[in-house]
Every structure is written in C-alpha cells, then in structure tokens.
Scaffold this active site. Structure first.
Site, PDB file in Angstrom:
ATOM      1  CG  ASP A   1      -5.356 -11.363  39.096  1.00  0.00           C
ATOM      2  OD1 ASP A   1      -6.429 -11.964  38.904  1.00  0.00           O
ATOM      3  OD2 ASP A   1      -4.261 -11.747  38.648  1.00  0.00           O
TER       4      ASP A   1
ATOM      5  CG  MET B   1      -1.853  -1.739  41.536  1.00  0.00           C
ATOM      6  SD  MET B   1      -1.174  -0.710  40.197  1.00  0.00           S
ATOM      7  CE  MET B   1       0.387  -0.205  40.928  1.00  0.00           C
TER       8      MET B   1
ATOM      9  CB  SER C   1       1.046  -7.936  40.867  1.00  0.00           C
ATOM     10  OG  SER C   1       1.169  -7.006  39.821  1.00  0.00           O
ATOM     11  CB  THR C   2       3.431  -4.079  42.463  1.00  0.00           C
ATOM     12  OG1 THR C   2       2.521  -3.770  41.412  1.00  0.00           O
ATOM     13  CG2 THR C   2       4.449  -2.963  42.603  1.00  0.00           C
TER      14      THR C   2
ATOM     15  CG  HIS D   1      -0.037  -9.514  37.523  1.00  0.00           C
ATOM     16  ND1 HIS D   1      -0.748  -8.772  38.433  1.00  0.00           N
ATOM     17  CD2 HIS D   1      -0.765 -10.638  37.292  1.00  0.00           C
ATOM     18  CE1 HIS D   1      -1.868  -9.406  38.742  1.00  0.00           C
ATOM     19  NE2 HIS D   1      -1.900 -10.545  38.063  1.00  0.00           N
TER      20      HIS D   1
END
Length: 363
Positions: free
Chosen positions: A293, A290, A170-171, A197
């Site tokens: 997940d 972040m 993600s991030t 994401h």
C-alpha cells in the site's frame, strides 16, 4: 520444510478451538499447545518451545500485558501477536502491548460465527505468523507490479518546497509514529495527514496518545475539516482519508469506498488525493508496514513532481511498504527512522515563509 510452532493463549475454550482450527488449516503451521492464561503459558513455553505466541489481552490470573512483560525478560525475540477485542479497553491494551514489545496484533471478530470475518482473521493471523517466524514478507498482494522501474540513484531534492506531509504506515507504525511525530516543532508550517492501518477505536486512541507526546496538534480526522498547518490528522479506522480543494481552501474528506490493497484506510487513496491537490508541493513518507500500500500513490506523487521519502529496512519492523517504493525507484531518499524528521524538515523548511496558493492556515 519446518513448520511454525504456535502456542495459543486465551481464556475462552471456544476461541482456542476456533484459532486452532484456523491455524491448522495451513500446512506450514502447527499448533503445539494452548493455555487459558499467561501463568500457564509461561510454564509451558520451555517444554513446548514454540516459534510464536498468539496472546489474548484480557485473561484471569495473569493477563496478556503481564504475560508479555514477563516473557520479554526471558524471550526477548519470541514473536508475539496480540489477539485483542475491538473495544476501547482492548485497543488501549493492544497499544500498550505494542509499546512493550509485541510484534503485532489481530482483532477478534464480534461474531465468531461470521464466515467472512473469520476468514479475514485467518488470513491476517497466518500471514503475520509467517512474516515474523519466516523472516520474509509473504502477503498475497505483494507481487511487484510488472511495470515497476528498477532501482535508480537517489534523486536530488526538488526545488519546490513541500506544503503537506502525507504518511503511510502499517505494521510497527504506532511505535514508529510515536518516535517521529514528537520531533516536529510546534510551529510546523505544513499539515500532516496519516494513514495507519488500524481498525475503528484504535485510530482514535492512537491519535490521542500521539497528541499527548507531540508539540503539534494531533487528532483523528473528521469529515470536512479544514486542513491547517501544525496539525496531524489520523485517518479513522474503516474510512479512507482524502484531501480536496474547495475554492482557496483544502478540506478533509472521508469515504467508505471499497478497500484498496486489502486496506481501508489505504495510503494509496490518500496519496492520490494529495498528488491531485498539492502536485509538486506534495511530500509522501512511507514507513514500516506489510504489503505494498502506498506504491501506486507514490507513483502519482512522483508523476506530478512531488517528493517521496521511504524508511530504511534496518529501522523498519517490516520492510514491505517502504521496500516496494524503494525498489521501484520512487524514493528521493531512503533513511532510518531517526533521520526521518530532519529529512522531512529539510524538504519543507525552504518554503516556511512562502505563502501557499492553497490557504490552509486560516478559516
């Protein structure tokens, strides 16, 4: 408690007003100023001394890219969150901005009057400002599950070689994937499935950019595609990505079932399907991001005898996703970003010459 001082940079008066109202709703955040373009923002930074910038991509006179490039020469560590439109041009500029040193991005809703869309932006923007200005992750869903096991010693490599690489990120992911994927050899003997994401349009551009640098084939996943070795499939924005067995073949599956962990695509959804199809030959890789997940999916992969690798804290932009997996004792190894590719290859190389029971090499 000291508030987070934010400077909003956007050429739209309406957007500046809405974002100011959004951020001001949180007592931990103070909007100290606004600017209609990058030139004005750069001039105001010394006097305002903000803790973070919310920066528009497209602006007259000095756009977000030029602003970011200039800012990084004088304020290398000042958090910058890009506020981009959900268009191909906005997505391309956002990916460029991340490569230039922007910390993250939030996409503008197409309808600024839509309450649900605005609430999503408000939550996302506030969460990221607190993350990058506070130094700790504070997402609402980040409470560790009560049944999580305590950290355990690193498990030895299992005997069964991996036959698929499933990545959740993600991030910080676009840059991290940009470092990892080009390290895979052209004759990679297994497929790669990726959940990053990102919204629609962004994932297609990300896949194209990775493909331009990689030795393996990289593409945005499509429904009912045959899963092939030496190919990486990026989950399209707003769709969950799964693998499913169809006779002696493995195919990709897409759906728009409800988000999990606030995410669609979600790594948990992908990992569960990988565990079901590949079982002890599954390898999950949880990278910077972040939230948590991937945690539940890693539990399933470990429960069927598969393997899990997590990126370490020092090389992660945010040690949320890999941190939860590591602290739960689910990671076989926790390694730096630069060591991920060799570690992955070590876990699949033993099976490179062994035929898979699931035919993924030929139609």
């Amino acid at each position: 408690m000291r508030t987070i001082r934010v400077l909003i940079v956007d050429d739209s008066v309406v957007v500046r007003r809405i974002v100011t109202a959004m951020l001001s709703s949180d007592p931990a955040i103070e909007v100290v100023g606004a600017a209609s373009n990058g030139k004005i923002a750069l001039a105001r930074i010394p006097g305002l001394n903000p803790d973070a910038l919310v920066l528009d991509v497209e602006m007259p006179e000095m756009d977000g890219m030029a602003t970011l490039a200039a800012l990084r020469k004088t304020h290398a560590r000042l958090p910058v969150i890009m506020f981009s439109t959900l268009t191909e041009r906005g997505a391309a500029a956002t990916l460029d901005a991340l490569a230039l040193g922007a910390n993250d991005y939030v996409t503008k809703p197409s309808n600024l009057a839509a309450g649900a869309a605005l609430e999503h932006v408000r939550r996302d923007l506030i969460q990221k400002l607190k993350l990058f200005c506070g130094g700790t992750e504070q997402p609402a869903e980040s409470t560790a599950p009560a049944h999580s096991t305590p950290p355990v010693a690193i498990a030895p490599m299992r005997k069964r070689p991996a036959e698929i690489i499933a990545i959740g990120v993600s991030t910080g992911g676009p840059n991290a994937l940009g470092e990892l994927i080009p390290c895979f050899p052209a004759d990679l003997p297994v497929p790669v499935v990726i959940v990053q994401h990102m919204p629609p349009i962004f994932t297609k551009l990300l896949a194209d950019r990775l493909a331009a640098r990689a030795r393996i084939r990289v593409e945005e996943a499509q429904k009912a595609q045959l899963v092939r070795p030496g190919t990486a499939y990026v989950a399209p924005g707003d769709f969950h990505l799964l693998v499913e067995r169809a006779g002696d073949r493995v195919l990709l599956k897409l759906n728009q079932e409800p988000p999990e962990n606030w995410c669609r695509p979600a790594a948990d959804v992908l990992f569960r399907s990988v565990a079901s199809v590949y079982r002890e030959k599954a390898l999950a890789v949880v990278m910077t991001g972040m939230g948590q997940d991937g945690l539940r999916g890693c539990e399933e992969i470990r429960s069927v005898g598969g393997q899990v690798i997590a990126q370490d804290e020092a090389s992660s932009v945010v040690w949320g996703m890999p941190g939860f997996v590591s602290r739960a004792g689910l990671a076989d190894r926790v390694v730096a970003l630069g060591e991920l590719a060799p570690e992955i290859m070590r876990r699949i190389k033993a099976g490179a010459a062994a035929p898979s029971q699931l035919q993924t090499q030929h139609v």
